[in-house]
Design a protein around this motif. Structure first.
Motif, PDB file in Angstrom:
ATOM      1  N   UNK A   1       0.825  -1.205   0.000  1.00 17.72           N
ATOM      2  CA  UNK A   1       0.000   0.000   0.000  1.00 17.72           C
ATOM      3  C   UNK A   1       0.861   1.259   0.000  1.00 17.72           C
ATOM      4  N   UNK A   2       1.828   1.314   0.899  1.00 19.47           N
ATOM      5  CA  UNK A   2       2.611   2.539   1.046  1.00 19.47           C
ATOM      6  C   UNK A   2       3.448   2.851  -0.194  1.00 19.47           C
ATOM      7  N   UNK A   3       3.929   1.819  -0.873  1.00 17.01           N
ATOM      8  CA  UNK A   3       4.732   2.047  -2.086  1.00 17.01           C
ATOM      9  C   UNK A   3       3.843   2.078  -3.329  1.00 17.01           C
ATOM     10  N   UNK A   4       3.034   1.036  -3.509  1.00 14.25           N
ATOM     11  CA  UNK A   4       2.284   0.873  -4.752  1.00 14.25           C
ATOM     12  C   UNK A   4       1.020   1.690  -4.868  1.00 14.25           C
ATOM     13  N   UNK A   5       0.481   2.163  -3.744  1.00 11.35           N
ATOM     14  CA  UNK A   5      -0.740   2.966  -3.786  1.00 11.35           C
ATOM     15  C   UNK A   5      -0.430   4.400  -3.344  1.00 11.35           C
ATOM     16  N   UNK A   6      -0.040   4.557  -2.104  1.00  8.07           N
ATOM     17  CA  UNK A   6       0.230   5.887  -1.563  1.00  8.07           C
ATOM     18  C   UNK A   6       1.391   6.551  -2.299  1.00  8.07           C
TER      19      UNK A   6
END
Length: 165
Positions: free
Chosen positions: A92-97
């Motif tokens: 989430x933190x790399x690929x989305x946020x």
């Protein structure tokens, strides 16, 4: 119900909401917008990008960015639940946020500054060409990583359910 379980459930709901948003966007909004003329497309994207900046979206998007790592921390020592949550957090933190902040937001800002009504037809066409494909690729990356994140959170939920009380 234990507090750790409450955190896990709230995290799962927020992660699912974001995954659903990006999935729905990828399979319905993007194809629909793609059929519009250049001017209609740019005006629509400007409007959508402005309207998504609201408390409901921020609660889901930022809430997931905060709660995934917090819930992961709370699950330290609970294997494999911790590992599922750690991987979900990283995804989430790399690929989305990260993709949103580094990729989509700068494109949205560039588009927001573009004055459609005072631009030539050629300038409008060039803006769409420099925006649309890059933005859609980044959105598809966010979609994949948000779906990976929710799948991993679901695995953590299943594992947590099997733990003795």
């Amino acid at each position: 119900m234990k507090m750790i379980t409450v955190f896990l459930l709230i995290t799962a709901v927020l992660t699912a909401l974001i995954a659903g948003l990006f999935y729905a966007y990828s399979c319905s909004v993007v194809p629909g917008l793609g059929k519009l003329s250049d001017t209609e497309y740019l005006k629509s994207m400007q409007s959508i990008n402005r309207e998504i900046l609201n408390p409901v979206f921020f609660m889901s998007f930022m809430g997931t960015a905060v709660l995934l790592p917090v819930t992961t921390f709370l699950f330290r020592g609970e294997h494999p639940g911790f590992l599922f949550l750690l991987l979900a957090s990283v995804a989430y933190l790399i690929g989305v946020f990260g993709v949103t902040v580094v990729g989509n937001v700068p494109l949205n800002d560039m588009l927001d500054r573009f004055d459609i009504s005072n631009s030539t037809t050629e300038a409008v066409k060039q803006m769409r060409e420099s925006f649309e494909n890059r933005w859609n690729l980044l959105n598809n990356i966010r979609t994949v990583f948000s779906v990976i994140s929710i799948a991993l959170v679901i695995c953590a939920c299943i594992w947590n359910r099997q733990l003795p009380s």
